[in-house]
Design a protein around this motif. Sequence first.
Motif, mmCIF file in Angstrom:
data_model
loop_
_atom_site.group_PDB
_atom_site.id
_atom_site.type_symbol
_atom_site.label_atom_id
_atom_site.label_comp_id
_atom_site.label_asym_id
_atom_site.label_seq_id
_atom_site.Cartn_x
_atom_site.Cartn_y
_atom_site.Cartn_z
ATOM 1 N N ILE A 193 69.836 152.922 57.701
ATOM 2 C CA ILE A 193 68.408 152.579 57.634
ATOM 3 C C ILE A 193 68.208 151.142 58.111
ATOM 4 O O ILE A 193 67.313 150.847 58.900
ATOM 5 N N MET A 197 67.345 152.524 61.671
ATOM 6 C CA MET A 197 65.978 153.002 61.447
ATOM 7 C C MET A 197 64.989 151.850 61.489
ATOM 8 O O MET A 197 63.881 152.001 62.004
ATOM 9 N N SER A 198 65.390 150.688 60.978
ATOM 10 C CA SER A 198 64.430 149.586 60.915
ATOM 11 C C SER A 198 64.219 148.926 62.281
ATOM 12 O O SER A 198 63.413 148.004 62.401
ATOM 13 N N PRO A 201 60.313 149.643 62.752
ATOM 14 C CA PRO A 201 60.104 149.478 61.309
ATOM 15 C C PRO A 201 58.986 150.330 60.723
ATOM 16 O O PRO A 201 58.925 150.496 59.510
ATOM 17 N N TRP A 203 58.599 153.485 61.409
ATOM 18 C CA TRP A 203 59.032 154.883 61.373
ATOM 19 C C TRP A 203 59.929 155.135 60.167
ATOM 20 O O TRP A 203 60.635 154.256 59.701
ATOM 21 N N PHE A 204 59.883 156.379 59.674
ATOM 22 C CA PHE A 204 60.731 156.730 58.531
ATOM 23 C C PHE A 204 61.108 158.195 58.619
ATOM 24 O O PHE A 204 60.364 159.017 59.162
ATOM 25 N N SER A 205 62.277 158.496 58.108
ATOM 26 C CA SER A 205 62.727 159.881 58.047
ATOM 27 C C SER A 205 63.737 159.966 56.913
ATOM 28 O O SER A 205 64.698 159.210 56.876
ATOM 29 N N THR A 206 63.495 160.905 55.982
ATOM 30 C CA THR A 206 64.375 160.970 54.805
ATOM 31 C C THR A 206 65.794 161.398 55.160
ATOM 32 O O THR A 206 66.724 161.144 54.423
ATOM 33 N N ILE A 207 65.949 162.067 56.285
ATOM 34 C CA ILE A 207 67.256 162.621 56.629
ATOM 35 C C ILE A 207 68.105 161.617 57.417
ATOM 36 O O ILE A 207 69.248 161.901 57.753
ATOM 37 N N ILE A 271 59.485 167.061 62.360
ATOM 38 C CA ILE A 271 58.558 166.026 62.822
ATOM 39 C C ILE A 271 57.657 166.580 63.918
ATOM 40 O O ILE A 271 56.445 166.365 63.923
ATOM 41 N N GLU A 278 52.528 158.911 62.586
ATOM 42 C CA GLU A 278 53.469 157.875 62.135
ATOM 43 C C GLU A 278 54.916 158.327 62.264
ATOM 44 O O GLU A 278 55.822 157.513 62.227
ATOM 45 N N GLU A 279 55.123 159.626 62.401
ATOM 46 C CA GLU A 279 56.499 160.105 62.564
ATOM 47 C C GLU A 279 56.828 160.445 64.015
ATOM 48 O O GLU A 279 57.944 160.202 64.468
#
Lengths: 396, 455
Positions: A193, A197-198, A201, A203-207, A271, A278-279
């Motif tokens: 993350i 991922m950042s 910054p 964007w987010f994805s739990t997986i 997604i 946002e995704e």
Amino acid sequence: MSDSPDVFNYTKKELPSNFIKFGYAAFVVGLVLVVLSLFVDNVRSAFSGVMLLMFVASIGVGSLFWIVAEYLSGAVWSTPFRRVAEFLGAVLLVLPIIALPAYFNMHDIFHWTHEEVVKTDHYLSAKAPYLNVSFFTIRTIVFIAIWVLFYFLITRNSKLQDSTKDQNLTRKNIKLSAVFVPLFALSITFFAIDWLMSLEPHWFSTIFGVYYFSGTVLAALAAITYIVVTLSEKGYFFQGVKEDHYYSFGALLFGFVNFWAYIAFSQFLLIWYANLPEETIWYLQRWEGYWMYFSIGLIIIHFVVPYFGLLAQPSKMSPKRLKFMSLWILFAHFYDVMWITMPTYQEFGYIPGWIELGYAIFAIGLILVIFNWKAGKENLVPIGDPKLKRGINFRL
Amino acid sequence: MSSIDYTQELPVVEGRPTLKEINELIARPLDQKPDKKFYIALSITVSMLLIGAIALGFTFYYGVGLWGNNNPVGWGFPIVNFVFWVGIGHAGTLISAILFLFRQRWRNGIARFAEGMTIFAVMTAGLFPLIHVGRPWLAGYLIPYPNQHSLWVDFNSPLLWDVFAVSTYFTVSFIFWYVGLIPDFASLRDRATSKVKKIIYSIFSLGWRHSNRHWTHYEMVYLVLAGFATPLVLSVHTIVSFDFAVSILPGWHATIFPPYFVAGAVFSGFAMVQNVLIFIRKIFNYEKIITLDTLERMNKIILLTGSMVGYAYAMEFFTAWYSGVQPEQFTFINRAFGPYAWAYWIMVSCNVLFPQLFWIRKIRRTIPVMFVIAVLVNVGMWFERFVITVTSLHRDFLPSSWAYFKPTIVDLAILLGSFGFFFTWILLFTKTLPVVSIAEIKAVNEGAQPSHGEH
């Protein structure tokens, strides 16, 4: 006991000289290109540095994962080759050094380090308690420290066993492994993350943590497989490394190729289907300009080719195919990391250049030099491991 | 017993029984007339089944208004029960196919029962979509075919993918189970004394003669079927997770749903296998073929998958915060501290906290304790589906339409009925077919494997 045909008399041998030479050559060439790139294009070089870090971390922590997995599952087939993973895991020791240059380029790499931007951006200011330079630094240090600590403890016991042949050391390592697993899951998730991922910054994805994990263990397994097959063809392990051992590597590689595809597809499909702006932004970025070809390439390189390359039973046992596919998968993982990292650097189009190539060569050189250094000092086979004989005699 | 000798493989079967003893041991329950206890158990499960059937009768007569579903909570018990039972039906093929591909020989003692359980659980699960469509006699339209009404299914809907995934999974699981049974039917045929039994077993054994050639083909078919079954296991629960995750509803839409649902399904399925096998090994005296070591290994998998589920809960929470999206954050805070907090904390404690006790070896090897933990796991996993379904819906985007979902007695009766349905099949299974594979136990008996002069 000793009448078994496969009985193992290990005498330590130097690694093949061209193997060592190749490592040094790649290291030197890579280093020259890396240093040169710092002067030519500092920002691009910094992004490549993130790629280097994530790739080398994959090999290191992924190898540690496979060591731990062997202890916990009680597997025996991999015991004769466990040292390969232990030597590769030593790259964890240099992670702090290769993470360091990024700290001089935080502003170029991470958008969220710009305080004036964060202040005016509702989402980024909401994330500021997590995404700030000091906490980021602490996390990176803690994660690498956890990995190095467990690497040190587990391999120390393993090495000690060579002379003492004490079964209690195996028991201790099983316990250490069990403690490591939850720490590993959390550390690799947040490491991914933070560093990948950042980069985007918002964007987010739990997986995402699972996604990086799937690539990591696959890449480490490919590195282990390549070295095991290469060295065992030259007779470095024991007589009678059989198709059964090769098949186990091949099947596991095949399984994790599918696992990566499963995770990558799950993330994409959900997604794409929900279509929330946002995704979707993250995938849209990877569909702009040249990135589209790059994204299609990812599917082919990371899934289609290794899938068909390892599907048939004979190909999982063929040393030639295994060597080729392992190198291919290592390339695919580098490509994957590039696919995640680089769109932040160049939004619309991107053609990999000599800088990325230089970093890739440097990564190979670095990993090999560290491997050779460890292999020069220690036994290539865990001769005191109680599971060794069962591992040598392993049949499917 | 605390010091394991790592130079030796742990025996899967204890006591080195002879081949004949294995035959007799596993076939004995089939020879004996059912005893009183069996009929008591059967009457309980059949009563549960009938209560469910009555509730269903009312539902079909009066309509689904008898259920607790209300306006924001349009999905209530049927989907919760459906996901729960599909999840139970997961471990069977996992134990059978995936552990087979991993060459885990300890699976041989439990695989047959797990496969059977899969089939019954998927049958139970399959009832709920049929019930939920309201008019089950029209469910044939779920299958896409050109018809005079020009009615077509929506290929974009994961609910339809479910139809394909679950039916394919059921078919392949059934074939896998049956293929595994063929050598056992032959063994039963060879020892049957009654004529009727001999004829029945002969038909089902398809002329099996235990010849070398038969075995060669069998091994290949079994491997290929295991290869087919493995992606199917994953796809079924993945698609079940899509039912929720493709939507944009906070609490349902999370990219981690597919692996999270798969881990949860394996988790609950293992717990159910462990629960029932504890009874079976005791009643049928299978302690030597379903050993304490096997149960311990199952408990380790329960611990692992339970922790994976815990990881998913944590990631959902973290990402909801990290995303900065207000509806996401509200949903999760509402889950943990809103009107359904009781359900949420039942879920967390049963699924994540109690299984952590399996870190302790003594607990992994104490039968009453592991039984209770596994029961709690299944309670927790039922509540997980309840929490996901209901808490995400009951406070939707418009506060004026918020409502509290309360199940009615009909909902509860149907749930009870599903347990009755499932356990009735299980009970019948234990008395009609070998619940442990005779052939596979022989294969992992000590001395059955080629060795290198170690004995």
